[in-house]
Design a protein around this motif. Structure first.
Motif, PDB file in Angstrom:
ATOM      1  N   THR A 410      70.016  21.351  59.863  1.00  0.00           N
ATOM      2  CA  THR A 410      69.242  20.692  58.873  1.00  0.00           C
ATOM      3  C   THR A 410      69.354  20.097  58.367  1.00  0.00           C
ATOM      4  OG1 THR A 410      72.012  20.142  58.178  1.00  0.00           O
ATOM      5  CG2 THR A 410      72.245  22.877  58.518  1.00  0.00           C
ATOM      6  N   HIS A 411      69.148  20.556  56.758  1.00  0.00           N
ATOM      7  CA  HIS A 411      68.132  18.845  56.372  1.00  0.00           C
ATOM      8  C   HIS A 411      68.632  17.653  56.217  1.00  0.00           C
ATOM      9  CE1 HIS A 411      66.117  16.734  53.093  1.00  0.00           C
ATOM     10  NE2 HIS A 411      67.111  16.937  51.993  1.00  0.00           N
ATOM     11  N   LEU A 412      70.385  17.907  56.149  1.00  0.00           N
ATOM     12  CA  LEU A 412      71.403  16.928  56.175  1.00  0.00           C
ATOM     13  C   LEU A 412      71.062  16.381  57.648  1.00  0.00           C
ATOM     14  CD1 LEU A 412      73.199  14.830  54.520  1.00  0.00           C
ATOM     15  CD2 LEU A 412      75.480  16.392  55.328  1.00  0.00           C
ATOM     16  N   TRP A 413      71.153  16.643  58.637  1.00  0.00           N
ATOM     17  CA  TRP A 413      71.571  15.999  59.459  1.00  0.00           C
ATOM     18  C   TRP A 413      70.079  15.269  60.228  1.00  0.00           C
ATOM     19  CZ3 TRP A 413      72.988  21.488  62.745  1.00  0.00           C
ATOM     20  CH2 TRP A 413      74.494  21.500  62.552  1.00  0.00           C
ATOM     21  N   ASN A 414      68.692  16.116  59.374  1.00  0.00           N
ATOM     22  CA  ASN A 414      67.480  16.144  59.523  1.00  0.00           C
ATOM     23  C   ASN A 414      67.663  14.580  58.762  1.00  0.00           C
ATOM     24  OD1 ASN A 414      66.186  16.954  61.270  1.00  0.00           O
ATOM     25  ND2 ASN A 414      65.546  18.348  59.923  1.00  0.00           N
ATOM     26  N   SER A 415      68.253  14.369  57.498  1.00  0.00           N
ATOM     27  CA  SER A 415      68.467  12.841  57.415  1.00  0.00           C
ATOM     28  C   SER A 415      69.249  11.394  57.860  1.00  0.00           C
ATOM     29  CB  SER A 415      68.701  12.881  55.416  1.00  0.00           C
ATOM     30  OG  SER A 415      68.242  13.900  54.806  1.00  0.00           O
ATOM     31  N   PHE A 416      69.762  12.210  58.943  1.00  0.00           N
ATOM     32  CA  PHE A 416      71.141  11.742  59.955  1.00  0.00           C
ATOM     33  C   PHE A 416      70.195  11.158  60.777  1.00  0.00           C
ATOM     34  CE2 PHE A 416      75.322  13.739  58.640  1.00  0.00           C
ATOM     35  CZ  PHE A 416      75.159  13.470  57.067  1.00  0.00           C
ATOM     36  N   ARG A 417      69.585  11.573  60.952  1.00  0.00           N
ATOM     37  CA  ARG A 417      68.548  11.504  62.158  1.00  0.00           C
ATOM     38  C   ARG A 417      67.098  10.304  62.028  1.00  0.00           C
ATOM     39  NH1 ARG A 417      63.915  13.620  63.352  1.00  0.00           N
ATOM     40  NH2 ARG A 417      63.908  14.828  62.201  1.00  0.00           N
ATOM     41  N   THR A 418      67.009  10.924  60.240  1.00  0.00           N
ATOM     42  CA  THR A 418      66.266   9.673  60.016  1.00  0.00           C
ATOM     43  C   THR A 418      66.865   8.081  59.850  1.00  0.00           C
ATOM     44  OG1 THR A 418      64.757  11.495  59.299  1.00  0.00           O
ATOM     45  CG2 THR A 418      64.205   9.113  58.003  1.00  0.00           C
ATOM     46  N   SER A 439      69.002  17.265  68.720  1.00  0.00           N
ATOM     47  CA  SER A 439      67.358  17.038  68.100  1.00  0.00           C
ATOM     48  C   SER A 439      66.812  15.902  69.333  1.00  0.00           C
ATOM     49  CB  SER A 439      68.012  16.518  66.889  1.00  0.00           C
ATOM     50  OG  SER A 439      68.433  17.239  66.231  1.00  0.00           O
ATOM     51  N   LYS A 440      65.816  15.430  69.829  1.00  0.00           N
ATOM     52  CA  LYS A 440      65.629  14.228  70.072  1.00  0.00           C
ATOM     53  C   LYS A 440      65.863  13.600  68.652  1.00  0.00           C
ATOM     54  CE  LYS A 440      61.409  12.846  71.990  1.00  0.00           C
ATOM     55  NZ  LYS A 440      60.199  13.177  72.653  1.00  0.00           N
ATOM     56  N   ILE A 441      65.874  12.141  69.303  1.00  0.00           N
ATOM     57  CA  ILE A 441      66.323  11.098  68.284  1.00  0.00           C
ATOM     58  C   ILE A 441      64.805  10.065  68.969  1.00  0.00           C
ATOM     59  CG2 ILE A 441      67.531   9.773  67.276  1.00  0.00           C
ATOM     60  CD1 ILE A 441      69.615  11.131  68.029  1.00  0.00           C
ATOM     61  N   ALA A 442      64.343  10.107  67.832  1.00  0.00           N
ATOM     62  CA  ALA A 442      62.527   8.954  68.121  1.00  0.00           C
ATOM     63  C   ALA A 442      63.315   7.943  68.592  1.00  0.00           C
ATOM     64  CB  ALA A 442      61.866   8.783  66.654  1.00  0.00           C
TER      65      ALA A 442
END
Length: 602
Positions: A410-418, A439-442
């Motif tokens: 989700t967009h929110l989870w992507n923001s958490f990952r960022t 997710s892969k976390i850079a």
């Protein structure tokens, strides 16, 4: 001619520039000659290329608008000069040069006098560091330009390296989306947060002093246990690491861990809603004595009833907490990076205590085998449909997976990952992602939890209970805290009077489509007086935090108005100012009410 000395002088005058360390081995460029049209002929990586003096007329700045312009390529100084000539004097120009060879050439052979302007900023480094630069940039006044972003690519990048241009644009858009989310709370939401913070202020006197915990577990492994669906794979392995690592659990998974006989060293929470109490703390005797890490924002009953130690950090770089630190005289080391999720609280605390490596478990930030699988089993969500489930399904976002390929998120989870990725990069943290899914976390190392335990969790660590026993509470005195709040109340009351007078002035402005230029100039003079009130909001940490949504939207709206004198432009300006001042008067009234209420009960 060699320009390096003067160019270094220009660049050294501002701390806003980001310049990586030049490596001689990466310099693979030289000027061969100029052709008959005056174009540079370069030898680059063994190839001869011609850099034409061509300006892209199709992508000019708007000289009547305040814009944030990202220009890629420093070597074409004539194109840079044209952009500066055509843009508004109040715009910001960010020159991005990810190619060390071109930056080295420009530094030595080109006149970079345009860096004398404070509105021209340079990023010259590996593109991998660009997100970190952007994070800092959008933490400055550049955030006000976020709705007016423009891109310009110089000749080399237009013709030979569009891939880098696309990567840069994607990075800017990703960071802008993340920053918009971070700054996006409504005024009402921020006021509710302030009210809850003030209700919990008494508990700050009970909290352990966070500054005394800084680096106390230096180079000790810390395992952050989140509640993602992949945790089902390896949760039982955590039994092996008790006393050989620090276990920091998010509130969602704390009870499940206790049920498994894995008692975490700390529990983290962040949300202020009553459901956090009813879902994770109410009648949960097994976790009632475990130290809790949470900001003042938390639902008050959790603090009221918790029998264990309280660790209440200030939230780093969040205006409301910066204001509180200032008025209470709390040091910088009493704050940590908390981010926007429970796992962020745990991560920020692990970094604060010096833990290394920081090991992520259950940090999926993605769906499991289906969009119905959002959490590990054994949590409250086994029996309760998530409030966000419909939004999850409709969000339709994808990201790179831990094991490769694209997975649903989700967009929110992507923001958490960022947020994780930025924190790791900025603080150069040693982070291992042992989620084994999601997710892969850079910027993390991926390693199975079993291997992590055998490699890093081999020695006993100082018991958390023993360390906390020797940690004192914040150096706060109730009467001094009360005195600081009274001073702030008086200051906000005076401020409200000033804002009300300016609101009355703007309301009194009258103009029509037939107004003369003289009348328009008088109107402009009255409207310009509101600039001082915008600055007051920016400079007061609490007022800025609560009013942030209307401050940002008002500035974005003002920046969208061309800076030419006309009836329609002044009318729009007046409308924006009325909205801004009206909300500020309301916010100041609410802040005053909240401070008055807390002084009655404190």
């Amino acid at each position: 001619m060699n320009w390096i000395d003067s160019n270094i002088d220009f660049l050294s005058r501002s701390s806003n520039h980001w310049i990586g360390e030049l490596q001689e081995k990466d310099i693979a460029l030289e000027i061969l000659t100029n052709d008959e049209s005056g174009n540079e002929v370069l030898l680059y990586n063994g190839e001869i290329i011609t850099i034409k003096n061509e300006f892209d007329e199709s992508n000019l700045p708007n000289k009547f608008k305040k814009e944030l312009i990202f220009l890629v390529g420093i070597n074409s100084v004539s194109e840079v000069a044209n952009i500066i000539k055509t843009m508004s004097q109040e715009s910001i120009l960010v020159i991005v040069e990810p190619n060390e060879s071109f930056f080295n050439l420009a530094l030595n052979k080109k006149d970079l006098k345009f860096f004398e302007s404070p509105n021209v900023i340079l990023f010259a480094d590996n593109v991998n560091n660009f997100p970190l630069f952007l994070d800092g940039l959008f933490s400055t006044i550049a955030i006000f330009f976020i709705k007016n972003i423009k891109f310009y690519f110089t000749y080399y990048y237009r013709q030979f390296d569009l891939e880098t241009c696309i990567s840069i644009v994607k990075s800017i858009k990703k960071t802008a989306q993340y920053k918009t989310l971070v700054y996006g709370n409504s005024v009402e939401d921020s006021l509710l947060g302030l009210k809850q913070n003030m209700l919990n202020l008494k508990h700050l006197l009970r909290s352990k002093d966070v500054s005394q915990l800084k680096d106390k577990f230096e180079d000790v492994p810390a395992i952050i246990v989140a509640a993602g669906p992949s945790l089902n794979k390896n949760i039982r392995q955590l039994k092996k690491v008790k006393s050989k690592s620090i276990i920091i659990a998010v509130d969602t998974i704390a009870q499940r861990l206790c049920d498994e006989g894995i008692i975490p060293d700390f529990i983290c929470s962040i949300e202020r809603g009553e459901v956090v109490y009813s879902y994770f703390y109410e009648n949960k005797s097994s976790i009632s004595k475990i130290p809790i890490i949470a900001p003042l924002l938390l639902y008050p009953k959790i603090f009221d009833e918790h029998e264990g130690d309280l660790i209440i950090p200030m939230r780093k770089n969040v205006g409301e907490y910066v204001w509180l630190q200032e008025i209470l005289g709390l040091s910088e080391d009493m704050s940590i990076s908390i981010g926007i999720s429970c796992a962020h609280v745990a991560f920020g605390f692990a970094a604060h205590i010096g833990a290394s490596p920081i090991i992520l478990v259950g940090q999926d930030l993605a769906f499991g085998s289906s969009t119905n699988e959002t959490h590990a089993s054994g949590t409250i969500y086994d029996n309760i449909k998530s409030d966000n489930e419909e939004n999850y399904i409709e969000d339709n976002q994808y990201t790179e997976g831990y094991h490769g390929g694209n997975i649903a998120t989700t967009h929110l989870w992507n923001s958490f990952r960022t947020w994780f990725e930025m924190e790791i990069l900025e603080k150069k943290l040693n982070v291992i992602n042992s989620t084994e899914g999601g997710s892969k976390i850079a910027n993390t190392i991926q390693m199975d939890l079993e291997n992590v335990i055998s490699q890093y969790c081999t020695e006993n660590v100082v018991p958390v209970k023993e360390l906390l026993k020797n940690t004192t509470k914040y150096p706060l005195n109730k009467s001094e805290v009360r005195g600081s709040l009274e001073d702030q109340l008086s200051s906000f009351e005076n401020m409200k009077i000033d804002f009300e007078l300016q609101l009355k002035l703007v309301k009194s402005i009258s103009l029509t489509s037939r107004s003369s230029e003289k009348v328009l100039m008088k109107v402009l003079s009255k409207l310009e007086k509101t600039d001082a009130f915008f600055n007051q909001v920016k400079e007061n940490w609490l007022l800025r935090h609560v009013s942030q949504p209307v401050l940002l939207s008002s500035v974005w709206d003002l920046f969208s108005i061309e800076q030419t004198l006309s009836y329609s432009n002044l009318l729009r300006n007046r409308e924006v100012q009325l909205g801004f001042l009206t909300v500020c008067v309301f916010v100041l009234g609410e802040i005053i009410n909240i401070l008055q209420d807390v002084l009655i009960t404190f």
